[in-house]
Enzyme design. Structure first.
Site, mmCIF file in Angstrom:
data_model
loop_
_atom_site.group_PDB
_atom_site.id
_atom_site.type_symbol
_atom_site.label_atom_id
_atom_site.label_comp_id
_atom_site.label_asym_id
_atom_site.label_seq_id
_atom_site.Cartn_x
_atom_site.Cartn_y
_atom_site.Cartn_z
ATOM 1 N N HIS A 47 -10.398 36.430 -19.957
ATOM 2 C CA HIS A 47 -8.981 36.381 -19.767
ATOM 3 C C HIS A 47 -8.374 36.982 -18.458
ATOM 4 O O HIS A 47 -9.098 37.332 -17.659
ATOM 5 C CB HIS A 47 -8.341 37.677 -20.970
ATOM 6 N N GLU A 89 -6.177 38.811 -17.333
ATOM 7 C CA GLU A 89 -6.665 40.391 -17.092
ATOM 8 C C GLU A 89 -7.824 40.924 -16.634
ATOM 9 O O GLU A 89 -7.979 41.520 -15.684
ATOM 10 C CB GLU A 89 -5.994 41.442 -18.229
ATOM 11 N N CYS A 126 -3.910 41.919 -24.923
ATOM 12 C CA CYS A 126 -4.695 41.882 -26.202
ATOM 13 C C CYS A 126 -5.395 43.122 -26.586
ATOM 14 O O CYS A 126 -5.265 43.895 -25.667
ATOM 15 C CB CYS A 126 -5.514 40.662 -26.459
ATOM 16 N N CYS A 151 -8.152 43.483 -23.753
ATOM 17 C CA CYS A 151 -7.705 43.532 -22.326
ATOM 18 C C CYS A 151 -6.987 45.017 -22.307
ATOM 19 O O CYS A 151 -7.079 45.624 -21.262
ATOM 20 C CB CYS A 151 -6.526 42.514 -21.918
#
Length: 313
Positions: free
Chosen positions: A52, A54, A82, A85
Site C-alpha cells: 500500500h 503508506e 486501513c 497501514c
C-alpha cells in the site's frame, strides 16, 4: 499551508499510480520539513498485498533515517489508512497523521475501525482528517467508474466476437408450442397464426397439429396469445380471439357427437372380500364337572366341591 503542499505531493503520487493501472492512493513522510519517503499503490505491479502507499512510504523513510522508529515524522495520505497501514503507523511511532478522503469500507481511523489512539495502546499521535477530501474522493470515484465501464464494454465486445465467430453454435433451436406432447407434429407450421381465423381453427383441430384433439390446439392458441402479448396489433388480436370461438365450437360439436358413456358400475366384491368371516360369538364358560374337580389335587378337592355345589344349588 505546509500540509496542503505535502498533501499535493501525495496526490501527485496517487495520479502516477493511476497512470500505471493501480488504485490512485499516494503518501509521503516528512521529517523536519523534508520529504524522506514517498509511496504509491504497487499491489498489482509488485504482486504484493502489503504494498500500500503508506507502507511503501514508511519503508523508504526508514531506509532514509536508518531506523524503524520514525519519531517526529508526519505522514500525509490521500486516503484513510486501513487496519494494516494503521498498525504499521503505530509500530513506526509516527507523531502526526494527515489524510484526505475517508474510507467507509476499510478505514481504520474512525470510519470502520479505530486502531489509532486506542485507549489500551501506549502510542498516541495527532490525527487530522478531511483536508482536500473532495478532490481525493473524486479521484477515486472517477477511477472506479472508469474501470466498471471498461469491464462492461469488454464483456459486450467479447460476446459480440463469439457470435460473429460461431453463429451456428449460438443459434437456439425453435421451441415447440406444446410442451406436454413430445412429438414433432405438435408445433404448428410457421406463419399459421398470421392466417385467417377459420384457417387457424381448422388447422389446430386436425390431428396433424394436435394429436390429442382440438383441446390441445386451444392450449397452443392461448399460449401464443399470452406469449405474444403487447406485440400483437389490435386487428391480429381480434382475429385470434375469433379463431378461439370457432375452435371452441368445434370442440363442442365433437363432444355432442360422442355417445355418453354409462356410469361406471361399482366394482364387484371379490370372493375373498365377500367371504369375510363373521366375528365368532363368545361361548359361555364351561364349568368343570364334579368328576374333573375330584380328579384334581386332593388339597383343592374339598374347596372345588364346595364351589361346585353352590353353583348348582
Amino acid at each position: 499551508m505546509e500540509d496542503l503542499t505535502y498533501l499535493r505531493t501525495a496526490i501527485a503520487e496517487a495520479q502516477d499510480a493511476e497512470a500505471n493501472g493501480e488504485v490512485p492512493v499516494g503518501a509521503v513522510v516528512v521529517h523536519e520539513n523534508r520529504i524522506i519517503g514517498r509511496g504509491q499503490n504497487r499491489v498489482l505491479r509488485d504482486s504484493d498485498p502489503t504494498a500500500h502507499a503508506e507502507i511503501v512510504a514508511l519503508r523508504e523513510a526508514g531506509r532514509a533515517l536508518d531506523n524503524y522508529r520514525l519519531e517526529d515524522c508526519t505522514l500525509y495520505a490521500t486516503l484513510e489508512p486501513c487496519a494494516m497501514c494503521a498498525g504499521a503507523i503505530l509500530q513506526a511511532r509516527i507523531a502526526r497523521l494527515v489524510y484526505a478522503a475517508p474510507d467507509p469500507k476499510a478505514g481504520a481511523c474512525g470510519s470502520v475501525l479505530s486502531v489509532l489512539n486506542h485507549p489500551q495502546l501506549n502510542h498516541k499521535l495527532d490525527l487530522f482528517a478531511g483536508l482536500l477530501a473532495e478532490e481525493c474522493g473524486a479521484l477515486l470515484t472517477n477511477f472506479f467508474r472508469r474501470r466498471r465501464l471498461e469491464k462492461s464494454s469488454a464483456r459486450i465486445l467479447g460476446t459480440e466476437a463469439l457470435t460473429q465467430e460461431s453463429p451456428m453454435t449460438t443459434r437456439k433451436p425453435k421451441k415447440k408450442w406444446s410442451a406436454k406432447v413430445a412429438t414433432d407434429s405438435t408445433h404448428p407450421d410457421e406463419g399459421l397464426f398470421k392466417k385467417s381465423a377459420s384457417a387457424i381453427a381448422k388447422a389446430l383441430a386436425t390431428k396433424k397439429v394436435s394429436p390429442k384433439g382440438p383441446a390441445s390446439g386451444m392450449r397452443m392458441l392461448n399460449f401464443y396469445i399470452n406469449r405474444a402479448g403487447k406485440n400483437l396489433s389490435s386487428e391480429r388480436h381480434a382475429e385470434l380471439e375469433k379463431a378461439k370461438t370457432l375452435l371452441s365450437k368445434i370442440i363442442e360439436d365433437q363432444k355432442s357427437k360422442t355417445p355418453s358413456t354409462a356410469k361406471k358400475s361399482s366394482p364387484k366384491k371379490t370372493p375373498a372380500k365377500a367371504a369375510k368371516k363373521a366375528p365368532a360369538k363368545k361361548s359361555a364358560r364351561k364349568w368343570p364337572s364334579e368328576e374333573t374337580v375330584h380328579a384334581r389335587s386332593p388339597r383343592r378337592k374339598s374347596r372345588h366341591r364346595y364351589r361346585f355345589r353352590l353353583r348348582h344349588w
